[in-house]
Design an enzyme around this catalytic site. Structure first.
Site, PDB file in Angstrom:
ATOM      1  N   LYS A 194     -10.957   0.608 -17.560  1.00 13.54           N
ATOM      2  CA  LYS A 194     -11.732  -0.628 -17.749  1.00 13.54           C
ATOM      3  C   LYS A 194     -11.738  -1.045 -19.213  1.00 13.54           C
ATOM      4  CE  LYS A 194     -15.446   1.397 -19.706  1.00 13.54           C
ATOM      5  NZ  LYS A 194     -16.224   1.002 -20.907  1.00 13.54           N
ATOM      6  N   THR A 251     -18.484  -4.175 -19.541  1.00 15.60           N
ATOM      7  CA  THR A 251     -17.632  -4.015 -20.710  1.00 15.60           C
ATOM      8  C   THR A 251     -16.863  -5.289 -21.031  1.00 15.60           C
ATOM      9  OG1 THR A 251     -17.351  -1.717 -20.007  1.00 15.60           O
ATOM     10  CG2 THR A 251     -15.958  -2.462 -21.782  1.00 15.60           C
TER      11      THR A 251
END
Length: 349
Positions: A194, A251
């Protein structure tokens, strides 16, 4: 629950924030750092200004530069070293680690040279079975955890008793909720990759693109994470959970994210070396892009976003040309098989 002696290695932003959770839960926490000035700041001023400016640390946290003092009597050891330093830190801790101590890590990345997950690195250096290692991951900014903002994460281990022991250490009723998951590979892979997509999100925002582009990037990025994770043996359902889509969203959409900030600076035309120097802290997504690019080749997995970010970071490709390459890819169907072997394993028994 009985209060325990816990070692946290090392004293970066995430290690410090997790130390607060443990101290708030009544545990005795020893935070290890290589730097004497940082240890003195934590012990005397109750601060760690470089990593978490303005945060006041509770009295239950003690810092030390002596590995033996941190690890020797610890009932649990939490490794939060950068992926590039994990093997070295584990090697230093190994001789002091009690054979029954619970081993947890909260690092999101792969070892650059070997392409190994952090649980594998720890198992090798500590003389443990990988099944005994626990990973802590999920949507969680240190800057919010240190201020006791509500956060929900997951702890994963192939041994459910180990995951539940970690859950007991961290979970509290006021701001930190913890789920368990048996899919160690999936949780580690999702947490690492990610960061690549977050670099891309920062780059997209830095180029002035809008929500449409970011939504597409996050969605197609999740498909890449799931494809590689399944090829490595993960449960595809993990990527729909906290460690997958949850961590990916936080994120890619927050300026707390180092990877997002690094991507945004790259879009402004700054060279990678200058970006990393300005950041002053580890940007795991850069190393992970190189590792994931290699892993995709090893597993014959298509990862177009990762490929284009690799070209921007390491081959001098302009962000604008990378976007053009993604938009100009050959037409395809949206719904794809992640991996037939994974589907057979997880959905057909």
């Amino acid at each position: 629950m009985a209060h325990k002696k816990i070692a946290v290695l090392v004293a970066g932003s995430w290690g410090t924030a997790l130390s607060r959770v443990l101290a708030d839960n009544g545990h005795s926490v020893t935070l290890w750092t290589r730097k004497e000035a940082q240890a003195n700041e934590i012990n005397q001023e109750r601060r760690n200004e470089k990593f978490l400016p303005g945060a006041k640390l509770p009295e239950g946290i003690t810092a030390t530069t002596v590995m033996a003092d941190a690890v020797k009597e610890a009932e649990a050891v939490l490794f939060v070293a950068p992926s590039s330093a994990m093997r070295e830190v584990a090697r230093q801790a190994a001789s002091y680690l009690h054979k029954d101590a619970l081993v947890i890590h909260a690092t999101k990345g792969f070892e650059s040279d070997s392409l190994k997950r952090m649980s594998t690195v720890l198992a090798e250096e500590l003389g443990r079975s990988e099944e005994q290692i626990v990973v802590l991951s999920g949507p969680s900014h240190a800057e919010e955890v240190i201020n006791r903002h509500p956060t929900t994460i997951v702890v994963a281990s192939k041994e459910i008793a180990c995951a539940e022991a970690a859950q007991d250490l961290f979970m509290n009723e006021s701001y930190f909720r913890v789920y368990t998951n048996p899919d160690l590979i999936g949780v580690e892979t999702a947490g690492a990759i990610k960061n690549i997509i977050a670099l891309g999100a920062g780059l997209s925002d830095g180029l002035g693109f809008g929500d449409n582009a970011k939504a597409a990037l996050i969605t197609r990025g999740l498909a890449e994470i799931a494809r590689l994770g399944a090829a490595m043996g993960a449960n595809p359902l993990t990527f729909a959970g906290l460690a997958g889509v949850g961590d990916l969203i936080v994120t890619c959409t927050s300026q707390h994210s180092r990877n997002w900030r690094a991507g945004s600076m790259l879009a402004q035309g700054l060279p990678l070396a200058e970006v990393l120097e300005r950041m002053g802290m580890v940007v795991e997504g850069v190393r992970t892009t190189k590792a994931a690019h290699a892993l995709a080749g090893n597993h014959d997995v298509e990862m177009p976003i990762t490929d284009q970010l690799y070209a921007v970071l390491f081959e001098g490709k302009s962000p604008e040309k990378a976007v053009g390459a993604l938009m100009g890819r050959v037409r395809t169907h949206e719904i794809e098989e992640i991996a037939s072997t994974a589907q057979e394993k997880w959905f057909k028994g």
